[in-house]
Every structure is written in C-alpha cells, then in structure tokens.
Design an enzyme around this catalytic site. Sequence first.
Site, PDB file in Angstrom:
ATOM      1  N   HIS A 280     -11.680   7.244   4.604  1.00  0.00           N
ATOM      2  CA  HIS A 280     -10.751   8.496   4.570  1.00  0.00           C
ATOM      3  C   HIS A 280     -11.487   9.544   4.342  1.00  0.00           C
ATOM      4  CE1 HIS A 280      -6.531   6.118   4.485  1.00  0.00           C
ATOM      5  NE2 HIS A 280      -6.820   6.593   5.599  1.00  0.00           N
TER       6      HIS A 280
ATOM      7  N   CYS B  15      -5.398   9.237  -3.627  1.00  0.00           N
ATOM      8  CA  CYS B  15      -4.545   8.330  -2.725  1.00  0.00           C
ATOM      9  C   CYS B  15      -3.189   8.196  -3.317  1.00  0.00           C
ATOM     10  CB  CYS B  15      -5.471   6.893  -2.712  1.00  0.00           C
ATOM     11  SG  CYS B  15      -6.773   6.836  -1.804  1.00  0.00           S
TER      12      CYS B  15
ATOM     13  N   ARG C 263       0.404  -1.670   7.706  1.00  0.00           N
ATOM     14  CA  ARG C 263       1.008  -0.328   6.879  1.00  0.00           C
ATOM     15  C   ARG C 263       1.824   0.607   8.009  1.00  0.00           C
ATOM     16  NH1 ARG C 263      -3.186   3.228   3.640  1.00  0.00           N
ATOM     17  NH2 ARG C 263      -0.918   3.792   2.689  1.00  0.00           N
TER      18      ARG C 263
ATOM     19  N   ARG D 212     -10.148   6.028  10.763  1.00  0.00           N
ATOM     20  CA  ARG D 212      -8.912   5.908  10.650  1.00  0.00           C
ATOM     21  C   ARG D 212      -8.053   6.873  11.708  1.00  0.00           C
ATOM     22  NH1 ARG D 212      -6.732   3.106   6.310  1.00  0.00           N
ATOM     23  NH2 ARG D 212      -8.139   1.263   5.755  1.00  0.00           N
TER      24      ARG D 212
ATOM     25  N   ASP E 262       0.849  -1.221   0.074  1.00  0.00           N
ATOM     26  CA  ASP E 262       0.010   0.010   0.068  1.00  0.00           C
ATOM     27  C   ASP E 262       0.902   1.231  -0.051  1.00  0.00           C
ATOM     28  OD1 ASP E 262      -2.432  -1.372  -0.058  1.00  0.00           O
ATOM     29  OD2 ASP E 262      -2.665  -1.160   2.001  1.00  0.00           O
TER      30      ASP E 262
END
Length: 264
Positions: A157, A257, A82, A128, A57
Amino acid sequence: MCPPRFFTVDYAINPWMDPERPVDTDRAMAQWTALRDLYLSLGHTVDVVEPQPGLPDMVFAANSATVLDGRVLGARFRARQRAAEAEHFRRWFVENGYRDVTMPRRINEAEGDFAWTGSLLLAGTGFRTDREAHAEAQETLGAAVVSLRLVDPRYYHLDTALFVLTEATETVPASVVYYPDAFSAGSRRVLERLFPGAVLAEEADAACFGCNGVSDGRNVVLPVEATGLAERLAAEGYVPHFVDISELRKAGGGPKCCTMEIRK
C-alpha cells in the site's frame, strides 16, 4: 478507528502475515488503545467504528474510505477475506450523517493507497488498488490525482511507503516522507519533482513501518523502532511520538493503517 477486538492472523494476504505465528489479541488491543489515547492527548477527535466477528482486519480503518471536503469514497477490497468490511464502514458514514457517500466500482483500498497533500491526491497502485480507480477517485472527490507505482511487495500500500508531514497551503508547499526503493523509477522521479525537500526514509525506517506514520503538521506518530527517522524529523522541527505496533504489524499494519483521517 476500529478496535482490534477480533484481531487475529488466520490468512496471509501480504508478506507480513503468517498464520503460523502466534498472535496476542489482548496485546493488540492495548497497542491500539495507546494509539487512540495518544491522538486524544494531542487534541484530536477519534470516532470509533464497532468491529465485527470474522473481520480481523477491520482495525485497519484507513483502508475503508477516503474522505475529502465531506465527500466519502468507500472501498472495494482485492482480497475476498476483507470484502465485507466495506459495507460496515459505508453504513457507519450514512448513520453518522454523511450524505455524499460513493462506493467504488474498481478495486480501491482507500487511504491505504490514497494520500491527500492539501493540493493533490497521491494514489498508489501495483499490488492492491487498480490504476483505473485513480480516475474514479478524481471524479468522485474532485481532487487532482498523481499516480505512483509500488514495486516492492512488502510495501503493498502507498501508506506503507509514504506519508504526508504537512499539507500544502496557498503559501507553503506540502512536505512528505517516503521510502524511494518502494517505488518504480518513474514514480521516484515524480516524487523528486513534486517534493524536492522530502524526508527520505532509509531501509530500517521502512522495515519497521516508519513510513506508516501519521502527522498533524507538527506531531508525528511513529513506530517505536523508527528512531532514525524520528531524529531526522526532529531536526526538521517536528515532534515525534512513539507507539508500539509490534502485534498489529504481524498483519501488515501500523499507526496510519489504524487511522482513517476524516476531512470535513
């Protein structure tokens, strides 16, 4: 940006990810390359961070730092898968001459949940980024923060539900695109007060990651499926540019992103 050389979907940390669904890394690389080349053709500079094995990611560079007036606020990821990304991006900033680099103490997924309007930092929470990280961002970046609560797990997000079209100046207010149903009732009222002329995305726009767009104030980069949103933006005087992000969307990502915006 960070190329998806090691892109795969081996785990699920958002509703878009399915490890049982086939992923084509070569296609992801081609889609990322087309996005990078589009930025270059529009006159933008693209810095590239080297990807690392085992961190698929990292391609979603927006999640790894927020940069404002040369100050860098790094990331602290909620998902353990992550977590190691944050240090690679921190090191990149240090090695490239940034001296004001702060790593957060609270969970903070950077431009995934922070959007600079030119006068305010819109800050998402709910899935998040910690609510307390908003105050940390205000202290670190010296920007007034407006907190917004996300309520639909598909739009985990802020940058999946809102993007800034034009940053505010002394004479012109900021303009944004957002998908109202992604936000709590109170946050929708805040957005209505702050941006009465906002372009409202419809469900079809949001579902293809149309709200994960990137704008330089004139050119707007959108997923190829976001045709309805593109028509409304063209009517407002913007120039839409389409990219295919179908492979990257399998991990819950789109144009924004993949794009960390560095404001020096």
